[in-house]
Design a protein around this motif. Structure first.
Motif, mmCIF file in Angstrom:
data_model
loop_
_atom_site.group_PDB
_atom_site.id
_atom_site.type_symbol
_atom_site.label_atom_id
_atom_site.label_comp_id
_atom_site.label_asym_id
_atom_site.label_seq_id
_atom_site.Cartn_x
_atom_site.Cartn_y
_atom_site.Cartn_z
ATOM 1 N N ILE A 120 40.557 22.356 21.525
ATOM 2 C CA ILE A 120 39.718 22.206 22.706
ATOM 3 C C ILE A 120 39.285 23.585 23.199
ATOM 4 C CG2 ILE A 120 39.558 21.219 25.016
ATOM 5 C CD1 ILE A 120 42.034 19.496 24.271
ATOM 6 N N PRO A 121 37.972 23.881 23.225
ATOM 7 C CA PRO A 121 37.494 25.181 23.702
ATOM 8 C C PRO A 121 37.881 25.419 25.161
ATOM 9 C CG PRO A 121 35.763 23.987 22.546
ATOM 10 C CD PRO A 121 36.882 23.011 22.756
ATOM 11 N N ILE A 122 38.132 26.681 25.486
ATOM 12 C CA ILE A 122 38.476 27.096 26.852
ATOM 13 C C ILE A 122 37.343 27.973 27.369
ATOM 14 C CG2 ILE A 122 40.163 28.296 28.297
ATOM 15 C CD1 ILE A 122 42.208 27.812 26.010
ATOM 16 N N GLY A 123 36.827 27.664 28.560
ATOM 17 C CA GLY A 123 35.723 28.437 29.119
ATOM 18 C C GLY A 123 35.813 28.582 30.626
ATOM 19 N N LYS A 124 34.863 29.333 31.146
ATOM 20 C CA LYS A 124 34.717 29.563 32.593
ATOM 21 C C LYS A 124 35.976 30.169 33.231
ATOM 22 C CE LYS A 124 31.329 25.878 33.182
ATOM 23 N NZ LYS A 124 30.943 24.630 33.896
ATOM 24 N N PRO A 125 36.454 31.311 32.715
ATOM 25 C CA PRO A 125 35.870 32.133 31.658
ATOM 26 C C PRO A 125 36.429 31.812 30.277
ATOM 27 C CG PRO A 125 37.628 33.352 32.694
ATOM 28 C CD PRO A 125 37.539 32.033 33.435
ATOM 29 N N THR A 126 35.677 32.231 29.254
ATOM 30 C CA THR A 126 36.197 32.211 27.890
ATOM 31 C C THR A 126 37.324 33.229 27.783
ATOM 32 O OG1 THR A 126 34.025 31.626 27.007
ATOM 33 C CG2 THR A 126 35.610 32.603 25.471
ATOM 34 N N THR A 174 49.833 36.509 33.455
ATOM 35 C CA THR A 174 49.804 37.073 34.802
ATOM 36 C C THR A 174 48.476 36.796 35.490
ATOM 37 O OG1 THR A 174 51.351 38.823 34.183
ATOM 38 C CG2 THR A 174 49.977 39.203 36.125
ATOM 39 N N ASP A 175 47.378 37.019 34.773
ATOM 40 C CA ASP A 175 46.047 36.893 35.387
ATOM 41 C C ASP A 175 45.693 35.446 35.728
ATOM 42 O OD1 ASP A 175 45.890 39.592 35.098
ATOM 43 O OD2 ASP A 175 44.194 39.600 33.702
ATOM 44 N N PHE A 176 46.220 34.483 34.976
ATOM 45 C CA PHE A 176 45.824 33.087 35.197
ATOM 46 C C PHE A 176 47.000 32.191 35.573
ATOM 47 C CE2 PHE A 176 42.496 34.807 32.459
ATOM 48 C CZ PHE A 176 41.353 34.423 33.158
ATOM 49 N N LEU A 214 38.001 22.905 28.488
ATOM 50 C CA LEU A 214 38.985 23.181 29.532
ATOM 51 C C LEU A 214 38.695 24.527 30.178
ATOM 52 C CD1 LEU A 214 42.192 22.143 27.562
ATOM 53 C CD2 LEU A 214 41.312 20.962 29.587
ATOM 54 N N THR A 215 39.151 24.693 31.412
ATOM 55 C CA THR A 215 39.120 25.992 32.066
ATOM 56 C C THR A 215 40.551 26.525 32.110
ATOM 57 O OG1 THR A 215 39.494 25.119 34.290
ATOM 58 C CG2 THR A 215 37.199 25.225 33.511
ATOM 59 N N PRO A 216 40.734 27.832 32.276
ATOM 60 C CA PRO A 216 42.097 28.359 32.397
ATOM 61 C C PRO A 216 42.884 27.706 33.526
ATOM 62 C CG PRO A 216 40.555 30.148 31.981
ATOM 63 C CD PRO A 216 39.729 28.925 32.211
ATOM 64 N N ALA A 217 42.199 27.375 34.629
ATOM 65 C CA ALA A 217 42.899 26.753 35.759
ATOM 66 C C ALA A 217 43.517 25.418 35.362
ATOM 67 C CB ALA A 217 41.938 26.566 36.931
ATOM 68 N N GLN A 218 42.875 24.693 34.442
ATOM 69 C CA GLN A 218 43.399 23.393 34.018
ATOM 70 C C GLN A 218 44.639 23.521 33.122
ATOM 71 O OE1 GLN A 218 39.367 22.146 32.628
ATOM 72 N NE2 GLN A 218 39.894 20.181 33.591
ATOM 73 N N HIS A 224 51.137 23.608 32.370
ATOM 74 C CA HIS A 224 51.399 23.064 31.046
ATOM 75 C C HIS A 224 52.144 24.098 30.194
ATOM 76 C CE1 HIS A 224 48.977 19.411 31.460
ATOM 77 N NE2 HIS A 224 48.104 20.157 32.134
ATOM 78 N N ARG A 225 53.046 23.619 29.374
ATOM 79 C CA ARG A 225 53.811 24.508 28.505
ATOM 80 C C ARG A 225 52.965 24.916 27.305
ATOM 81 N NH1 ARG A 225 58.811 22.785 24.605
ATOM 82 N NH2 ARG A 225 59.330 24.877 23.811
ATOM 83 N N ILE A 226 52.664 26.210 27.196
ATOM 84 C CA ILE A 226 51.926 26.756 26.060
ATOM 85 C C ILE A 226 52.938 27.497 25.197
ATOM 86 C CG2 ILE A 226 50.053 28.269 25.332
ATOM 87 C CD1 ILE A 226 48.756 27.777 28.066
ATOM 88 N N TRP A 227 53.281 26.874 24.080
ATOM 89 C CA TRP A 227 54.372 27.392 23.248
ATOM 90 C C TRP A 227 53.824 28.299 22.152
ATOM 91 C CZ3 TRP A 227 57.263 24.828 18.720
ATOM 92 C CH2 TRP A 227 58.459 25.506 18.486
ATOM 93 N N ILE A 228 54.241 29.565 22.181
ATOM 94 C CA ILE A 228 53.855 30.542 21.164
ATOM 95 C C ILE A 228 55.139 31.215 20.699
ATOM 96 C CG2 ILE A 228 52.349 32.488 20.606
ATOM 97 C CD1 ILE A 228 50.702 31.764 23.075
ATOM 98 N N PRO A 229 55.870 30.572 19.783
ATOM 99 C CA PRO A 229 57.187 31.087 19.402
ATOM 100 C C PRO A 229 57.097 32.399 18.633
ATOM 101 C CG PRO A 229 56.535 29.301 17.941
ATOM 102 C CD PRO A 229 55.501 29.370 19.031
#
Length: 310
Positions: free
Chosen positions: A260-266, A211-213, A181-185, A189-194
């Motif tokens: 799932i690895p995140i890249g472009k950028p990591t 903020t950046d993405f 996945l890329t950060p844009a993808q 989506h809800r990324i839950w970090i309680p």
């Protein structure tokens, strides 16, 4: 006050289970339980509540822990003073399943002659970890002060290694079939970090990442433990979280979770070591060198503005 009871209390607090504390101390679980019960009677407070998963600190236990840890550390230093060269290298990590603990375990497997004591201070504010290094309670701490100018003169912070992030989702999540996945993808989506603690390094990290993405980081609710989080992910069609590539997680096979690895950028979480400027433990140099030998994350790489580099 019985120092072995204090030691049993500290180890039980660090592991969250009496059995693990007993194995660490080389005694029976019943012995640990009796020591803690005697300590609770002497203090006239409850230090733990028992749960199906182990033990959890009460509010009194949380207040007592740093003082008990300090007493145990001073006793250990007193004993080490009459046994030259015998003191273990004591390093604080964020959790025993964290990337730091995994890297330290890999180091120890390559250097089994090393006497290594891996602990978790269970503090969110990096200033508490700095104070533990200053007091000599630990020889180093895998923590980051996001404003290095706030560090006292007698400690320093160095870059240890970067931990690439991965998305962790259940089988019904719309991104579950992705290989990368890329950060844009991740947008929308809800990324839950309680339980992201204010003033913690990870609070600063996730604020800047969101903020950046333009990501939706949801910190709502208390963190009831990794097991509960993994259960929620397995049942959800819209909740995801992020974990470090080296973090060690175990879940039932029927959860069918996907990393799932995140890249472009990591997306790289920068891990630092806080250690004393003067007279560091002689074993620290080899650990620092081991961290430096780890492969860097794939380029291009995003890091927060406060990340240190070598």
């Amino acid at each position: 006050m019985d120092t072995e009871a204090l030691r049993s209390f500290v180890r039980a607090a660090e592991f969250g289970q009496l059995q693990h504390a007993a194995e660490e101390l080389g005694v029976t679980q019943q012995a640990v339980s009796k020591r803690i019960a005697a300590l609770e009677r002497a203090l006239d407070v409850r230090l733990f509540t028992r749960t199906p998963r182990g033990v959890e600190l009460t509010l009194d236990g949380q207040a007592f822990l740093p003082h008990a840890r300090g007493v145990v550390a001073r006793v250990d230093r007193a004993l080490a003073a009459i046994r030259p060269g015998s003191r273990a290298l004591r390093i604080d990590v964020l959790g025993l399943r964290s990337a730091q603990a995994v890297v330290l375990h890999d180091y120890w497997r390559s250097h089994p002659e090393t006497t290594l004591d891996v602990v978790t201070l269970r503090v969110d504010d990096p200033r508490a970890a700095v104070a533990a290094v200053q007091a000599g309670d630990v020889d180093a701490s895998f923590r980051s002060a996001t404003d290095p100018a706030t560090l006292p003169r007698d400690v320093r912070m160095i870059h240890a290694f970067d931990s690439p992030l991965e998305l962790l989702v259940g089988p019904r999540h719309p991104l579950a079939s992705a290989r990368t996945l890329t950060p844009a993808q991740l947008r929308g989506h809800r990324i839950w970090i309680p339980g992201i603690a204010p003033r913690s390094e990870w609070s600063d990290f996730y604020d800047q990442l969101a903020t950046d993405f333009d990501l939706r980081i949801d910190a709502a609710g208390p963190h009831f433990g990794d097991e509960v989080l993994l259960d929620v992910l397995a049942d959800s069609a819209d909740v995801a979280t992020v974990v470090g590539a080296r973090d060690r997680y175990v879940w039932p096979t029927n959860h069918d979770l996907r990393r799932i690895p995140i890249g472009k950028p990591t997306l790289a979480y920068p891990l630092s070591l806080i250690l004393p400027r003067a007279n560091p433990h002689p074993g620290l140099r080899a650990v620092v060198d081991h961290c430096a030998s780890l492969a860097p994350p794939p380029s291009p790489t995003w890091r927060p503005s406060w990340a240190l580099t070598r």
